[in-house]
Enzyme design. Sequence first.
Site, short mmCIF file in Angstrom:
data_model
loop_
_atom_site.label_atom_id
_atom_site.label_comp_id
_atom_site.label_asym_id
_atom_site.label_seq_id
_atom_site.Cartn_x
_atom_site.Cartn_y
_atom_site.Cartn_z
CG HIS A 99 -1.88 -1.10 1.31
ND1 HIS A 99 -2.71 -1.48 0.28
CD2 HIS A 99 -2.13 -1.97 2.33
CE1 HIS A 99 -3.43 -2.52 0.66
NE2 HIS A 99 -3.08 -2.85 1.89
ZN LIG Z 1 -3.45 -7.14 3.54
#
Ligand SMILES: [Zn+2]
Length: 283
Positions: A99
């Site tokens: 992320h």
């Molecule tokens: Zn994850």
Amino acid sequence: MSKFQQLYELLLADGVAQREQFYTPECPPPDLIELVHTPNYVQAYCQGTLEFQAQRRIGLPWSPALVRRTCVAVGGTILTAKLALTQGLACNTAGGTHHAFPNYGSGFCIFNDLAVASRVLQKLGLVHKILIVDLDVHQGDGTAVIFQGDESVFTFSMHCQANFPNAKQNSDLDVPLPIGMEDKAYLQTLGSYLPDLLSEIQPDLVLYDAGVDTHIDDKLGKLALTDTGIFLRDMQVLSTCVNAGYPVACVIGGGYADDLKSLVWRHSLLHRAASQIYQQLRL
Ligand SMILES: [Zn+2]
């Protein structure tokens, strides 16, 4: 996050890997991290001067120890990728911070180890084409953005459609899964994509994010895989790649549970599968 240390100890205690099979990574120099991340972000994070909002988006309290762990984990994925090229198969005991975007971190991810390792190995001329197989329950949104428009790195993300991040990015191939999917349907879905992808892309290296937040008891995942399902998934990925002659570097990805012992066991399924495949590879 003592799970990393506990994972190492469990792998040794259970004889999954011998002490001499472990390699110790180093902090990569900033210019390698900056192959993916902006110098401003790298500097601000490492020096602890990120703004409050940016720090909050990461979701982990800043400390010098976390900076070191973050950088060493990236070094670990670089080392894992290099070892995979010489050994056919190698696993990190951390990594999978998918992320993280070029200029900010989010969802417990600070620097994107998958992306940095890809760029470093390409820069060293060790590989050209890379396939990232991201089976963490969350979409690999940072990785997708980093390699958008880059034909040398193919991003494949199979994730629960209802999970974080809310705003999904475009991987080269996204396979969103419905809430509550169980072992059999999951393994079938994976099997319907992976072999074709490999023969289409013919990568020099596969980076595999084996997140265990696909487990039914995971706090942040919404799928319903069992321990057996996760082990079979890892066996499926590793055997499909290795049998077709593609080297695989694995990272452990996400996994969230209050019961640390069960969580560490789940993460160790990757190394158990890898150990079996590696032995077959050497026979
Ligand atoms: Zn994850």
